[in-house]
Design an enzyme around this catalytic site. Sequence first.
Site, PDB file in Angstrom:
ATOM      1  N   GLN A 125      35.234  56.182  35.271  1.00 29.31           N
ATOM      2  CA  GLN A 125      35.938  55.511  36.390  1.00 29.31           C
ATOM      3  C   GLN A 125      34.990  55.126  37.519  1.00 29.31           C
ATOM      4  O   GLN A 125      35.166  54.106  38.166  1.00 29.31           O
ATOM      5  CB  GLN A 125      37.036  56.432  36.964  1.00 29.31           C
ATOM      6  CG  GLN A 125      38.278  56.531  36.090  1.00 29.31           C
ATOM      7  CD  GLN A 125      39.033  55.205  35.944  1.00 29.31           C
ATOM      8  OE1 GLN A 125      39.024  54.584  34.897  1.00 29.31           O
ATOM      9  NE2 GLN A 125      39.673  54.756  37.026  1.00 29.31           N
ATOM     10  N   ASP A 150      40.722  38.166  31.560  1.00 30.46           N
ATOM     11  CA  ASP A 150      40.048  36.913  31.180  1.00 30.46           C
ATOM     12  C   ASP A 150      38.845  37.209  30.294  1.00 30.46           C
ATOM     13  O   ASP A 150      38.575  36.500  29.331  1.00 30.46           O
ATOM     14  CB  ASP A 150      39.555  36.159  32.427  1.00 30.46           C
ATOM     15  CG  ASP A 150      40.696  35.704  33.324  1.00 30.46           C
ATOM     16  OD1 ASP A 150      41.835  35.612  32.839  1.00 30.46           O
ATOM     17  OD2 ASP A 150      40.441  35.427  34.517  1.00 30.46           O
ATOM     18  N   ASP A 183      40.916  50.351  42.397  1.00 32.38           N
ATOM     19  CA  ASP A 183      40.685  49.573  41.170  1.00 32.38           C
ATOM     20  C   ASP A 183      41.840  48.606  40.909  1.00 32.38           C
ATOM     21  O   ASP A 183      42.105  48.225  39.779  1.00 32.38           O
ATOM     22  CB  ASP A 183      40.368  50.473  39.956  1.00 32.38           C
ATOM     23  CG  ASP A 183      41.470  51.466  39.669  1.00 32.38           C
ATOM     24  OD1 ASP A 183      42.451  51.481  40.438  1.00 32.38           O
ATOM     25  OD2 ASP A 183      41.356  52.217  38.684  1.00 32.38           O
ATOM     26  N   ASN A 184      42.490  48.184  41.971  1.00 29.85           N
ATOM     27  CA  ASN A 184      43.536  47.154  41.848  1.00 29.85           C
ATOM     28  C   ASN A 184      43.040  45.833  42.406  1.00 29.85           C
ATOM     29  O   ASN A 184      42.115  45.796  43.214  1.00 29.85           O
ATOM     30  CB  ASN A 184      44.784  47.565  42.646  1.00 29.85           C
ATOM     31  CG  ASN A 184      45.505  48.709  41.983  1.00 29.85           C
ATOM     32  OD1 ASN A 184      45.653  48.739  40.768  1.00 29.85           O
ATOM     33  ND2 ASN A 184      45.938  49.671  42.785  1.00 29.85           N
ATOM     34  N   ASP A 193      37.063  31.493  43.360  1.00 34.23           N
ATOM     35  CA  ASP A 193      37.567  32.807  43.780  1.00 34.23           C
ATOM     36  C   ASP A 193      36.889  33.242  45.069  1.00 34.23           C
ATOM     37  O   ASP A 193      35.662  33.163  45.189  1.00 34.23           O
ATOM     38  CB  ASP A 193      37.278  33.865  42.704  1.00 34.23           C
ATOM     39  CG  ASP A 193      38.185  33.709  41.496  1.00 34.23           C
ATOM     40  OD1 ASP A 193      39.192  32.980  41.606  1.00 34.23           O
ATOM     41  OD2 ASP A 193      37.888  34.304  40.443  1.00 34.23           O
TER      42      ASP A 193
END
Length: 359
Positions: free
Chosen positions: A303, A314, A144-145, A32
Amino acid sequence: MAAEEPQAKKLKLEEKELSQNALFGMGNPLLDICAVVDKDLLDKYGLKPNDQILAEEKHKELFEEIVRKFKVEYHAGGSTQNSVKIAQWMIQQPHKVSTFLGCIGTDKFGGILKKKAEEAHVDAHYYEQSEEPTGTCAACITDDNRSLVANLAAANCYKKEKHLDLEENWKLVEKAKVFYIAGFFLTVSPESILKVAKHASEHNKVFSLNLSAPFISQFFKEPMMKVMPYVDILFGNETEAATFAREQGFETEDIEEIAKKTQSLPKVNKKRQRIVVFTQGKDGTVVTSGNEVTISPVLDIDQSEIVDTNGAGDAFVGGFLSQLVYDRPLEECIRAGHYSASVIIRRAGCTFPEKPDFH
């Protein structure tokens, strides 16, 4: 108190009996490349803020641009590999309860993946080839995407007859009690998935699959539905569940109904009723057990503590599997899934502290 003792003893014995290679995962090992990016980058490459896609020609430069323009972190990734790594972290001892198979290149990134698997005490058996470089996944984070673009490369070169069928690798399948494969692998080697799924079904072992991304249900429907009769536990999130329902003609958008209909799809091993688990981010997790559908609330998180939701799904599966290999009740599996997801989203990448704090 005396009456309690045998139960305590029994639990201790149970703990000891976990054998190496009890959990088997197979999938796309990817490195990643994670970065917090801006909306301009997403727009430039036509990316949705929250999505997973396979890289096309137009994304080739995306990988270079991220490295050039943003602060990047490299993490060993790939959906299935993440999940078995987190399961191993939750289990702690013995090492190598988690097994992983997948294909990498004979390059620097492949070397990093091998080293990271070793550090995580996962028993990774990679098929190594030199024609394609090790696969990478750009994780483009905004707020937060996270938008994931996977360049499978070597991961796409996995060959059943060159790896899974080899005696030393098939022995790992025979040793396992629980199997987990992310739907992403349906794009690579559906024949490997089927071979493992049939083995699980014939030996009354647990085979689990993840819907993984909307495009899998849309464009890999045929291989997915060939595997579905062998699926004992199906994971997915709310977006994937909705796409799956549309593709299957369920004619409902109600997630509980979708879970029920998915549960009742044809199944080969009648000894195990299918369990369907749909996560919904900060909303409760939808679970079918028996003929009931329940919603399990997730852990409350401020948050402001959320760093990176990439890997939350995952991680949930990893936590779930860590209890499943012990044969613990479904509620415990869900609780562990919620716990591990809550740890992962407070950190960058799919990383975790040294030890879990789960009881």
